[in-house]
Scaffold this active site. Structure first.
Site, short mmCIF file in Angstrom:
data_model
loop_
_atom_site.label_atom_id
_atom_site.label_comp_id
_atom_site.label_asym_id
_atom_site.label_seq_id
_atom_site.Cartn_x
_atom_site.Cartn_y
_atom_site.Cartn_z
N CYS A 111 23.27 -9.56 1.56
CA CYS A 111 24.00 -8.58 2.38
C CYS A 111 25.41 -8.50 1.81
CB CYS A 111 24.04 -9.01 3.84
SG CYS A 111 22.42 -9.51 4.52
N ASP A 135 22.73 -4.49 -0.93
CA ASP A 135 23.10 -4.07 0.41
C ASP A 135 22.16 -2.95 0.84
OD1 ASP A 135 25.65 -4.74 2.25
OD2 ASP A 135 24.89 -2.74 2.69
N CYS A 233 30.56 -14.08 10.86
CA CYS A 233 31.96 -14.10 11.29
C CYS A 233 32.00 -13.86 12.80
CB CYS A 233 32.79 -13.09 10.52
SG CYS A 233 32.20 -11.39 10.62
#
Length: 511
Positions: A111, A135, A233
């Site tokens: 990714c 991606d 994240c």
């Protein structure tokens, strides 16, 4: 508080963090940290520290990473355009460091856009092995490919594919896989307020579906004794510890490699997983790691290192398929024509170990004109196999037959085009060279307006004695333009004038 945080997010974090909650919330009053990572494909850390125009402080978890003062604007310097460093949030530098990459590894960045972690992987490979960077979003692969090219990567393949199709083409092929998973982005709220505003629509529940699918495909892509680094994240345990617990439950032979001794990392929190009894050996999840914004100088991240300890030939107990339909994924990713590489063997400088397939004569001509250009212009042997995609010529780091049927953005190092039997070198060929790789080079001073004028595409007046030549070369012709000695593009020199070959789409646009 500058950042408007979602009320439901605040309520959840209060319950999870307890006595640490106030310190966590105070971190949102601080400005985000700015970081750069030295591109060691082009310059050593030590050499960059000697010429750096910025004050540097080391990032503890990344040997090539540095904090720069807030407001430094590192994107407005010729060194950025020369690919000497990548501007990267400091916490985002951590996942690649956990992979333990060695030259010669076969690495997949699943990714990858916009490509910061891919360029970090490539720097660790140092031109050997192979990097497949992917991606699923077609539009995002434009930035991914450009960053691969700007930072001088020679051994990367860029794809725009679903994990499932990559697994069909590369079963148990990669010994290192990075999954920087799509997530709810809670760790980036301070840096990007749009993520905070979109949090409820880009929900934890939607993200866990994608994360589960991606991890299941990664287990089919990994070679025995290989390593997966899964990172997000976000703070949500459903996307972090619980996602890893689910993966371990259905994939025998994997274990968590503890990272809690790494600088900056706090232990994972298995106690935050609802219904812990559903998962065996849940306590090993304490070996996953979290970067907390109130404990470090950086944003919030989670990471897990998964080692597959199975013997060759053994299969996982799970063969999960994508929960998201392949049709919907392909519609989201966009469509590209599937292309087949045409290859040819031959050429001085050995522009490849390639074989021919495809239209007779076309591939042969491409290889011959490339070899002719390399003989007159370059001092190095080009790595990989020469492949032709229409009029575009690449040096491929792996057998192009593996890419048949896949949506390929770059099958390798884009070195140039052939038109009317003539080879035109590409900008990515220049950016991946070193000064002595070209028989003809011109060095511009990075602190001089001349370098900015070059980056803006202007014609320059260059005296002949500034053209540095290999033995026997004449000053007329293509010259590798270097900023303080580091390759930045091409120019054509003749009679004191440098015709600028810096491509329009790459030019310096700031005042």
């Amino acid at each position: 508080m500058a950042v408007q945080l979602p009320a439901l997010f605040i309520e959840r974090m209060r319950g999870l963090l307890g006595t640490e909650f106030d310190a966590f919330m105070t971190a949102y009053d601080a400005v985000p940290h700015t970081g750069i990572r030295v591109n060691t494909l082009k310059i050593s850390v030590e050499d960059f520290m000697r010429i750096s125009p910025f004050e540097l402080r080391p990032v503890p978890w990344c040997p090539s990473g540095f904090y720069v003062p807030y407001g430094s604007k590192p994107g407005l310097h010729p060194y950025y355009h020369a690919g000497l460093y990548y501007i990267q949030e400091p916490s985002a530098m951590a996942p690649v460091e956990l992979l333990g990459i060695q030259p010669g590894d076969r690495v997949l960045d699943l990714c990858a856009a916009p490509g910061g972690k891919s360029t970090q992987i490539a720097a660790k490979l140092q031109g050997s092995g192979v990097l497949v960077t992917n991606d699923i979003h077609a539009e995002r692969t434009k930035a991914l490919a450009k960053n691969i090219e700007l930072y001088g990567v020679r051994n990367a393949v860029v794809l725009n594919e679903t994990p499932e199709r990559i697994a069909e083409a590369f079963p148990h092929y990669f010994n290192k896989i990075l999954i920087d998973a799509p997530c709810s982005g809670e760790g980036m709220f301070r840096k990007d307020e749009d993520m905070a505003r979109q949090w409820e629509t880009h929900s934890v529940e939607k993200c866990t579906v994608m994360q589960r699918d991606i991890l299941s495909m990664a287990s089919r892509l990994l070679a025995p004794d290989g390593v997966i680094v899964y990172s997000t994240c976000t703070f949500a345990p459903e996307e972090n510890e619980e996602m890893i617990a689910e993966f371990l439950k259905v994939n025998d032979g994997f274990r968590v490699v503890s990272i809690t001794d790494r600088p900056g990392f706090s232990p994972g929190r298995p106690e935050w997983i609802p219904s812990k009894k559903r998962y065996p050996d849940v306590e090993q999840l304490a070996g996953t790691g979290r970067l907390w914004p109130h404990r470090i100088e950086g944003e919030g991240h989670f990471a897990a290192v998964l080692h597959w300890e199975r013997e060759p030939g053994q299969q996982n107990t799970s063969d999960q398929t994508l929960c998201v339909s392949e049709r919907s994924v392909r519609e989201e990713a966009g469509s590209h024509g599937r292309i087949k590489a045409e290859r040819h063997k031959g050429g001085r400088k050995q522009a490849g170990d390639s074989r021919r397939s495809g239209r007779a004569g076309e591939v042969s001509t491409a290889a011959e004109v490339l070899a002719s250009f390399a003989a007159g212009q370059l001092t190095l042997q080009l790595p990989g196999q020469t492949v032709a995609y229409g009029d575009r010529i690449y040096q491929a780091p792996l057998d192009p037959d593996r890419l048949n049927g896949l949506k390929v953005i770059r099958p390798g190092w884009f070195v140039g085009t052939v038109k009317n039997g003539r080879f035109n070198p590409s900008h990515p060929l220049a950016t991946a060279l070193h000064r002595n790789d070209s028989v003809r080079s011109i060095v511009l001073n990075g602190s001089s307006p001349e370098s900015v004028r070059y980056l803006k595409g202007e014609t320059l007046l260059i005296e002949e004695d500034r053209v540095q030549l290999a033995e026997g070369a004449s000053p007329k012709g293509y010259a590798l333009i270097c900023i303080d000695g580091y390759a930045s593009g091409w120019g054509k020199w003749q009679d004191g004038m440098l015709k600028n070959e810096y491509p329009a789409g790459w030019r310096w646009t700031s005042v």
